[in-house]
Design an enzyme around this catalytic site. Structure first.
Site, PDB file in Angstrom:
ATOM      1  N   PRO A   8       0.834  -1.210   0.000  1.00  0.00           N
ATOM      2  CA  PRO A   8       0.000   0.000   0.000  1.00  0.00           C
ATOM      3  C   PRO A   8       0.865   1.254   0.000  1.00  0.00           C
ATOM      4  O   PRO A   8       1.789   1.367   0.805  1.00  0.00           O
ATOM      5  CB  PRO A   8      -0.797  -0.120   1.309  1.00  0.00           C
ATOM      6  CG  PRO A   8      -0.012  -1.064   2.169  1.00  0.00           C
ATOM      7  CD  PRO A   8       0.694  -1.991   1.234  1.00  0.00           C
TER       8      PRO A   8
ATOM      9  N   THR B 150       0.475   5.462  -0.226  1.00  0.00           N
ATOM     10  CA  THR B 150      -0.243   6.731  -0.302  1.00  0.00           C
ATOM     11  C   THR B 150       0.416   7.609  -1.349  1.00  0.00           C
ATOM     12  O   THR B 150       1.622   7.828  -1.308  1.00  0.00           O
ATOM     13  CB  THR B 150      -0.223   7.416   1.080  1.00  0.00           C
ATOM     14  OG1 THR B 150      -1.069   6.665   1.945  1.00  0.00           O
ATOM     15  CG2 THR B 150      -0.685   8.859   1.007  1.00  0.00           C
TER      16      THR B 150
ATOM     17  N   TYR C 203      -1.588   4.368  13.056  1.00  0.00           N
ATOM     18  CA  TYR C 203      -2.951   4.870  12.847  1.00  0.00           C
ATOM     19  C   TYR C 203      -3.897   4.250  13.882  1.00  0.00           C
ATOM     20  O   TYR C 203      -3.444   3.564  14.806  1.00  0.00           O
ATOM     21  CB  TYR C 203      -3.372   4.628  11.391  1.00  0.00           C
ATOM     22  CG  TYR C 203      -2.482   5.427  10.455  1.00  0.00           C
ATOM     23  CD1 TYR C 203      -2.547   6.829  10.449  1.00  0.00           C
ATOM     24  CD2 TYR C 203      -1.529   4.814   9.654  1.00  0.00           C
ATOM     25  CE1 TYR C 203      -1.697   7.582   9.652  1.00  0.00           C
ATOM     26  CE2 TYR C 203      -0.679   5.560   8.848  1.00  0.00           C
ATOM     27  CZ  TYR C 203      -0.768   6.948   8.856  1.00  0.00           C
ATOM     28  OH  TYR C 203       0.078   7.697   8.078  1.00  0.00           O
TER      29      TYR C 203
ATOM     30  N   ARG D  42      -2.809  -5.779   8.044  1.00  0.00           N
ATOM     31  CA  ARG D  42      -1.410  -5.340   8.086  1.00  0.00           C
ATOM     32  C   ARG D  42      -1.034  -4.869   9.488  1.00  0.00           C
ATOM     33  O   ARG D  42      -1.767  -4.097  10.108  1.00  0.00           O
ATOM     34  CB  ARG D  42      -1.184  -4.189   7.095  1.00  0.00           C
ATOM     35  CG  ARG D  42       0.276  -3.810   6.974  1.00  0.00           C
ATOM     36  CD  ARG D  42       0.530  -2.790   5.879  1.00  0.00           C
ATOM     37  NE  ARG D  42       1.701  -3.184   5.114  1.00  0.00           N
ATOM     38  CZ  ARG D  42       2.565  -2.335   4.575  1.00  0.00           C
ATOM     39  NH1 ARG D  42       2.386  -1.037   4.664  1.00  0.00           N
ATOM     40  NH2 ARG D  42       3.607  -2.766   3.905  1.00  0.00           N
TER      41      ARG D  42
ATOM     42  N   GLY E  18       7.155  -2.063  -1.945  1.00  0.00           N
ATOM     43  CA  GLY E  18       6.622  -0.709  -1.992  1.00  0.00           C
ATOM     44  C   GLY E  18       7.300   0.119  -3.057  1.00  0.00           C
ATOM     45  O   GLY E  18       6.881   0.174  -4.217  1.00  0.00           O
TER      46      GLY E  18
HETATM   47  C1  FMN Z   1       5.225   6.980  -0.679  1.00  0.00           C
HETATM   48  C2  FMN Z   1       4.861   5.945   0.356  1.00  0.00           C
HETATM   49  C3  FMN Z   1       3.546   5.829   0.780  1.00  0.00           C
HETATM   50  C4  FMN Z   1       3.173   4.844   1.694  1.00  0.00           C
HETATM   51  N1  FMN Z   1       1.845   4.706   2.044  1.00  0.00           N
HETATM   52  C5  FMN Z   1       1.449   3.665   2.820  1.00  0.00           C
HETATM   53  C6  FMN Z   1       0.052   3.431   3.058  1.00  0.00           C
HETATM   54  O1  FMN Z   1      -0.846   4.111   2.545  1.00  0.00           O
HETATM   55  N2  FMN Z   1      -0.266   2.393   3.865  1.00  0.00           N
HETATM   56  C7  FMN Z   1       0.687   1.580   4.444  1.00  0.00           C
HETATM   57  O2  FMN Z   1       0.341   0.650   5.166  1.00  0.00           O
HETATM   58  N3  FMN Z   1       2.008   1.782   4.201  1.00  0.00           N
HETATM   59  C8  FMN Z   1       2.408   2.779   3.399  1.00  0.00           C
HETATM   60  N4  FMN Z   1       3.743   2.933   3.102  1.00  0.00           N
HETATM   61  C9  FMN Z   1       4.714   1.904   3.504  1.00  0.00           C
HETATM   62  C10 FMN Z   1       4.912   0.898   2.355  1.00  0.00           C
HETATM   63  O3  FMN Z   1       3.746   0.104   2.183  1.00  0.00           O
HETATM   64  C11 FMN Z   1       6.082  -0.071   2.645  1.00  0.00           C
HETATM   65  O4  FMN Z   1       5.889  -0.658   3.891  1.00  0.00           O
HETATM   66  C12 FMN Z   1       7.432   0.636   2.608  1.00  0.00           C
HETATM   67  O5  FMN Z   1       7.615   1.349   1.398  1.00  0.00           O
HETATM   68  C13 FMN Z   1       8.575  -0.388   2.757  1.00  0.00           C
HETATM   69  O6  FMN Z   1       8.552  -1.353   1.719  1.00  0.00           O
HETATM   70  P1  FMN Z   1       9.633  -1.307   0.541  1.00  0.00           P
HETATM   71  O7  FMN Z   1      10.974  -1.378   1.214  1.00  0.00           O
HETATM   72  O8  FMN Z   1       9.355  -2.490  -0.318  1.00  0.00           O
HETATM   73  O9  FMN Z   1       9.440   0.010  -0.165  1.00  0.00           O
HETATM   74  C14 FMN Z   1       4.147   3.954   2.219  1.00  0.00           C
HETATM   75  C15 FMN Z   1       5.485   4.091   1.818  1.00  0.00           C
HETATM   76  C16 FMN Z   1       5.844   5.062   0.886  1.00  0.00           C
HETATM   77  C17 FMN Z   1       7.282   5.147   0.442  1.00  0.00           C
END
Ligand code: FMN
Length: 357
Positions: A26, A28, A180, A227, A314
């Site tokens: 996910p 944002t 949250y 999650r 992500g």
């Molecule tokens: C731009 C951005 C927005 C994110 N928005 C959310 C979100 O809406 N909900 C959530 O649970 N995590 C959110 N995260 C966390 C990501 O889901 C993820 O846990 C994080 O990027 C680490 O994973 P990665 O190393 O594969 O990028 C966000 C992360 C980033 C970078």
């Protein structure tokens, strides 16, 4: 080319048949003006439909709980109709998509919500600043929810899940992570209540379990993921015993027979450290999805070693709409541009190139 074959095997997450072990985490992106999904978002998500499961950005279950300004909602009929273009576009590409359903609690600033006071488990503010229409401002002190208000938010989650199915989603992911509202109950640092929603973990988990009961009753447990982020210190969160916390929750969650449990294995700021994947795996009997900082190679090894059933990516998927294809081809990855993570428009959103472009 490294061996990433295990990522390309199909797997079920409850009733959701994933074509491979990749999930889009996910993210944002703050492109939902007026809290409404739009055609640009449909394009963005459908570009990423080759991951076995697309998980949308967090989406509000209750009005006036915005934490980012242009964050989408799933509480109104207008939003349901607008999400339909997103789910249709992902399904047209053969993908699966769930929506992350969310209440921001104390992270919702009154200046983003028509002056409405933020709420939480307890009246403790996040000791930090956030973006508002009037610039950066300190978070406000939330009001502790009454039991009647807690019950009403549980019903908002139920209705959001029903709305998600109406909008064509394959299921929902309940957002219990990242500081949250659900996390504001689960973790000691935010919850000092003295009633049955505070104190020992059995009580702090009550709100989460009420949400899961409502949502699974409404749409079926095989369409509901959850999650959790046992270690994340983002938004002033702290867990005294993250391993024990994870083990206890993972075990208790078995009775809900969810589509999947999604565990974030690290802290955004690297402050709290522990192995929380092992206790999750040891205690949880269903589909375990893991996330945070995985390379494709490490993810493939985790699948091969049966540490997890799927891996959410992500930033790699944010910057690479065809991430699974690139991994398969051993191709180079696009670099993410942090400056456009939350800015309006197509730049840094739908314009990351595909491999064949
Ligand atoms: C731009 C951005 C927005 C994110 N928005 C959310 C979100 O809406 N909900 C959530 O649970 N995590 C959110 N995260 C966390 C990501 O889901 C993820 O846990 C994080 O990027 C680490 O994973 P990665 O190393 O594969 O990028 C966000 C992360 C980033 C970078």
């Amino acid at each position: 080319m490294s061996n990433t074959e295990s990522l390309f095997t199909p797997v079920n997450a409850g009733s959701i048949a994933m074509a491979n072990r990749f999930a889009m985490a996910p993210l944002t992106r703050a492109r939902a003006e007026g809290h409404l999904p739009n055609a640009l978002m449909a394009e963005y998500y459908s570009q990423r439909a080759s991951t076995g499961l697309v998980i949308t950005e967090c989406s509000m279950v209750s009005p006036e709980t915005s934490a980012f300004g242009n964050d989408p909602g799933i509480y109104s009929d207008e939003q349901v109709a607008a999400w339909k273009q997103v789910t249709d576009a992902v399904h047209a590409k053969g993908g699966k998509i769930v929506i992350q359903i969310w209440h921001a609690g104390r992270a919702a600033h009154p200046l983003l919500n028509g002056g409405k006071e933020a709420v939480s488990s307890s009246a403790i503010a996040i000791n930090d600043e956030t973006h508002t229409p009037e610039g950066k401002k300190p978070y406000t002190k939330p009001r502790a929810l009454t039991k009647e208000e807690i019950a009403a938010i549980v019903e908002d989650f139920r209705k959001a899940a029903a709305n998600a199915i109406k909008a064509g989603f394959d299921g929902v992911e309940v957002h219990g992570a990242n500081g949250y509202l659900i996390d504001q109950f689960l973790r000691e640092s935010a919850n000092t209540r003295s009633d049955e929603y505070g104190g020992p973990i059995e009580n702090r988990a009550r709100f989460l379990f009420e949400v899961l009961t409502a949502v699974t009753e409404e749409i079926g447990a095989d369409k509901v993921g959850l999650r959790l982020s046992p270690l994340n210190s983002f938004q002033d969160m702290k867990t005294e015993d993250p391993v024990g916390w994870t083990a206890w929750l993972a075990k208790e969650l078995n009775r809900f027979d969810l589509a999947y449990l999604h565990i974030m294995r690290a802290d955004f700021f690297g402050v709290q450290k522990a192995d929380v994947v092992t206790p999750a795996r040891e205690n949880y009997k269903g589909h375990l999805m893991v996330n945070m900082g995985y390379s494709a190679e490490e993810a493939a090894q985790a699948i091969t070693d049966k540490q997890a059933d799927s891996v959410a990516f992500g930033v790699p998927v944010l910057a690479n709409p065809d991430f699974p294809e690139r991994v398969k081809a051993g191709a180079a990855l696009n670099e993410p541009n942090q400056n456009t993570f939350y800015t309006p428009g197509a730049e840094g959103y739908t314009d990351y190139p595909f491999l064949d472009a």
